[in-house]
Design a protein around this motif. Structure first.
Motif, PDB file in Angstrom:
ATOM      1  N   VAL A 320     -10.104 -30.695  32.076  1.00 35.56           N
ATOM      2  CA  VAL A 320     -10.209 -32.035  31.487  1.00 35.56           C
ATOM      3  C   VAL A 320      -8.943 -32.836  31.769  1.00 35.56           C
ATOM      4  O   VAL A 320      -8.993 -34.029  32.079  1.00 35.56           O
ATOM      5  CB  VAL A 320     -10.472 -31.944  29.974  1.00 35.56           C
ATOM      6  CG1 VAL A 320     -10.403 -33.326  29.326  1.00 35.56           C
ATOM      7  CG2 VAL A 320     -11.834 -31.316  29.704  1.00 35.56           C
ATOM      8  N   ALA A 321      -7.781 -32.169  31.662  1.00 35.63           N
ATOM      9  CA  ALA A 321      -6.504 -32.853  31.904  1.00 35.63           C
ATOM     10  C   ALA A 321      -6.385 -33.317  33.356  1.00 35.63           C
ATOM     11  O   ALA A 321      -5.813 -34.386  33.619  1.00 35.63           O
ATOM     12  CB  ALA A 321      -5.342 -31.932  31.552  1.00 35.63           C
ATOM     13  N   LEU A 322      -6.920 -32.538  34.289  1.00 35.85           N
ATOM     14  CA  LEU A 322      -6.879 -32.935  35.700  1.00 35.85           C
ATOM     15  C   LEU A 322      -7.645 -34.231  35.942  1.00 35.85           C
ATOM     16  O   LEU A 322      -7.291 -35.023  36.817  1.00 35.85           O
ATOM     17  CB  LEU A 322      -7.466 -31.814  36.573  1.00 35.85           C
ATOM     18  CG  LEU A 322      -6.620 -30.538  36.707  1.00 35.85           C
ATOM     19  CD1 LEU A 322      -7.393 -29.465  37.455  1.00 35.85           C
ATOM     20  CD2 LEU A 322      -5.298 -30.841  37.404  1.00 35.85           C
ATOM     21  N   ILE A 323      -8.687 -34.436  35.136  1.00 30.37           N
ATOM     22  CA  ILE A 323      -9.458 -35.682  35.251  1.00 30.37           C
ATOM     23  C   ILE A 323      -8.857 -36.764  34.368  1.00 30.37           C
ATOM     24  O   ILE A 323      -8.722 -37.923  34.759  1.00 30.37           O
ATOM     25  CB  ILE A 323     -10.928 -35.439  34.842  1.00 30.37           C
ATOM     26  CG1 ILE A 323     -11.550 -34.346  35.710  1.00 30.37           C
ATOM     27  CG2 ILE A 323     -11.741 -36.722  34.941  1.00 30.37           C
ATOM     28  CD1 ILE A 323     -12.885 -33.839  35.190  1.00 30.37           C
ATOM     29  N   GLY A 324      -8.469 -36.383  33.142  1.00 27.92           N
ATOM     30  CA  GLY A 324      -8.040 -37.346  32.145  1.00 27.92           C
ATOM     31  C   GLY A 324      -6.668 -37.944  32.378  1.00 27.92           C
ATOM     32  O   GLY A 324      -6.447 -39.127  32.077  1.00 27.92           O
ATOM     33  N   ALA A 325      -5.729 -37.172  32.926  1.00 32.04           N
ATOM     34  CA  ALA A 325      -4.369 -37.682  33.133  1.00 32.04           C
ATOM     35  C   ALA A 325      -4.348 -38.875  34.102  1.00 32.04           C
ATOM     36  O   ALA A 325      -3.728 -39.900  33.794  1.00 32.04           O
ATOM     37  CB  ALA A 325      -3.454 -36.560  33.622  1.00 32.04           C
ATOM     38  N   PRO A 326      -5.022 -38.793  35.257  1.00 32.02           N
ATOM     39  CA  PRO A 326      -5.071 -39.984  36.123  1.00 32.02           C
ATOM     40  C   PRO A 326      -5.742 -41.178  35.440  1.00 32.02           C
ATOM     41  O   PRO A 326      -5.330 -42.320  35.635  1.00 32.02           O
ATOM     42  CB  PRO A 326      -5.884 -39.509  37.342  1.00 32.02           C
ATOM     43  CG  PRO A 326      -5.743 -38.037  37.345  1.00 32.02           C
ATOM     44  CD  PRO A 326      -5.651 -37.637  35.916  1.00 32.02           C
ATOM     45  N   TYR A 327      -6.774 -40.910  34.640  1.00 28.07           N
ATOM     46  CA  TYR A 327      -7.453 -41.994  33.929  1.00 28.07           C
ATOM     47  C   TYR A 327      -6.516 -42.644  32.915  1.00 28.07           C
ATOM     48  O   TYR A 327      -6.509 -43.863  32.741  1.00 28.07           O
ATOM     49  CB  TYR A 327      -8.694 -41.444  33.228  1.00 28.07           C
ATOM     50  CG  TYR A 327      -9.615 -42.511  32.690  1.00 28.07           C
ATOM     51  CD1 TYR A 327     -10.479 -43.198  33.532  1.00 28.07           C
ATOM     52  CD2 TYR A 327      -9.632 -42.833  31.336  1.00 28.07           C
ATOM     53  CE1 TYR A 327     -11.319 -44.179  33.055  1.00 28.07           C
ATOM     54  CE2 TYR A 327     -10.473 -43.823  30.843  1.00 28.07           C
ATOM     55  CZ  TYR A 327     -11.322 -44.480  31.705  1.00 28.07           C
ATOM     56  OH  TYR A 327     -12.151 -45.460  31.225  1.00 28.07           O
ATOM     57  N   PHE A 328      -5.697 -41.836  32.244  1.00 30.44           N
ATOM     58  CA  PHE A 328      -4.727 -42.334  31.288  1.00 30.44           C
ATOM     59  C   PHE A 328      -3.694 -43.212  32.000  1.00 30.44           C
ATOM     60  O   PHE A 328      -3.309 -44.279  31.505  1.00 30.44           O
ATOM     61  CB  PHE A 328      -4.037 -41.158  30.587  1.00 30.44           C
ATOM     62  CG  PHE A 328      -3.024 -41.563  29.547  1.00 30.44           C
ATOM     63  CD1 PHE A 328      -3.402 -42.273  28.424  1.00 30.44           C
ATOM     64  CD2 PHE A 328      -1.692 -41.211  29.691  1.00 30.44           C
ATOM     65  CE1 PHE A 328      -2.480 -42.635  27.459  1.00 30.44           C
ATOM     66  CE2 PHE A 328      -0.762 -41.575  28.742  1.00 30.44           C
ATOM     67  CZ  PHE A 328      -1.161 -42.279  27.618  1.00 30.44           C
ATOM     68  N   MET A 329      -3.224 -42.770  33.174  1.00 32.30           N
ATOM     69  CA  MET A 329      -2.284 -43.562  33.954  1.00 32.30           C
ATOM     70  C   MET A 329      -2.902 -44.892  34.392  1.00 32.30           C
ATOM     71  O   MET A 329      -2.238 -45.933  34.388  1.00 32.30           O
ATOM     72  CB  MET A 329      -1.808 -42.765  35.175  1.00 32.30           C
ATOM     73  CG  MET A 329      -1.005 -41.523  34.843  1.00 32.30           C
ATOM     74  SD  MET A 329       0.469 -41.904  33.875  1.00 32.30           S
ATOM     75  CE  MET A 329       1.408 -42.862  35.058  1.00 32.30           C
TER      76      MET A 329
END
Length: 336
Positions: A320-329
């Protein structure tokens, strides 16, 4: 009055998401270290499978998928509530420290108060809720100013600070105990789905059964809170009371989910955002979509993470973090 075209669009998206969830679950039932042929799924579901097939389906695959689906729904709804009461699109139970608060409670409970496993399953969400509640009220208190009132931006910054501080406390706990004892907590923090049996479903389901209808009932209040404090006061809403009640609901949802699945962030950030982009910012419209979307995203991440590397796979929280971190940025750059 909601336009009929928007209502029709909402129903279409809900039907599509339900279909995607069913397809993902069906595909997932046949994948894994112990394979189960797809032509045997329906007979096994209706009690006509062998002992091995029924064991794989009912004791391993199905309960895990239901737990993941429910947890994703709870995290998405928690994120939608937090974004509504804070008027901050970056609010998420994992980002603003609620998950970390639940984690420190779970760690202390596990390390200092060992009890029988039968009670552990049902006590864990309550312990996580109490710990996350204390953390969230501390974050809320630091985000409030007597002169300027509630500060949404300060809440995110304070939450990130609390999350880092509690992570430091967790490291201290790790260094004080035998590695064997802290192995469970380390796996929990990585978002490794550990609650994958039927009792965990019954520990998680009541929170959703109560809080989903409650949040939909409060949807109109969330719409007004989103317009600003002056508008809410003008229509006679007790702002602090509503925020605290809704914050309790968000904390309960997040704590119940992470107590079973481990430290998973970004679902509560992504699902409401995507839902709003699809049907607009009215809570009556996007909350049902966000709930289903959160369940689907976490289920998809678990399917990919569990099967990409055999036999252990990649923890769902990391996927989830691999997908979510770029989205957060992306959201941060959009806000700048």
């Amino acid at each position: 009055m909601i336009h009929p075209i928007l209502l029709k669009k909402q129903r279409t998206i809900i039907l599509l998401l339900v279909l995607f969830i069913i397809i993902t679950m069906f595909v997932n039932l046949g994948l894994g270290y112990s394979s189960l042929s797809y032509d045997r799924l329906l007979p096994t579901l209706f009690g006509q499978g062998t002992f091995k097939e029924e064991f794989i389906l009912f004791s391993i695959r199905l309960p895990r998928m239901i737990v993941v689906l429910l947890a994703g729904m709870a995290l998405a709804l928690s994120g939608a509530i937090l974004q509504g009461i804070t008027r901050n699109d970056l609010a998420d139970p994992g980002i603003i420290g609620i998950n970390a608060g639940a984690g420190i409670g779970v760690a202390c409970f596990y390390l200092f108060f060992p009890i029988q496993s039968g009670y552990f399953v049902y006590l864990l969400p309550i312990i996580a809720f109490g710990s996350a509640l204390l953390t969230s009220f501390a974050i809320y208190a630091f985000s409030y100013s007597r002169t300027d009132g509630f500060q949404p931006i300060r809440l995110v910054l304070t939450g990130v600070g609390f999350s880092l501080a509690l992570s430091g406390v967790m490291i201290l706990l790790f260094s004080s105990f035998d590695p064997f004892q802290v192995d469970f907590i380390a796996r929990w923090l990585a978002g490794n789905i550990w609650g994958d049996d039927w009792p965990f479903i019954w520990a998680l389901l009541p929170w959703l059964v109560v809080l989903i209808p409650f949040t939909l009932y409060k949807a109109s209040r969330l719409n007004i809170l989103n317009l600003g404090d002056s508008v809410a006061i003008g229509v006679g809403i007790a702002i602090q009371k509503e925020r605290i009640v809704l914050l309790l609901a968000a904390v309960a949802l997040a704590a119940s989910a992470v107590s079973v699945t481990g430290g998973i962030a970004f679902i509560g950030l992504m699902a409401p955002h995507i839902a709003k982009a699809l049907v607009g910012p009215r809570h009556q419209l996007f909350i049902p979509i966000a709930i289903l979307l959160g369940g689907f995203l976490l289920l998809l991440a678990d399917v990919i993470g569990r099967n990409i590397i055999e036999p252990e796979g990649i923890p769902t929280g990391i996927m989830v973090a691999l997908i979510g971190a770029p989205y957060f940025m992306y959201l941060l750059m959009k806000k700048a």
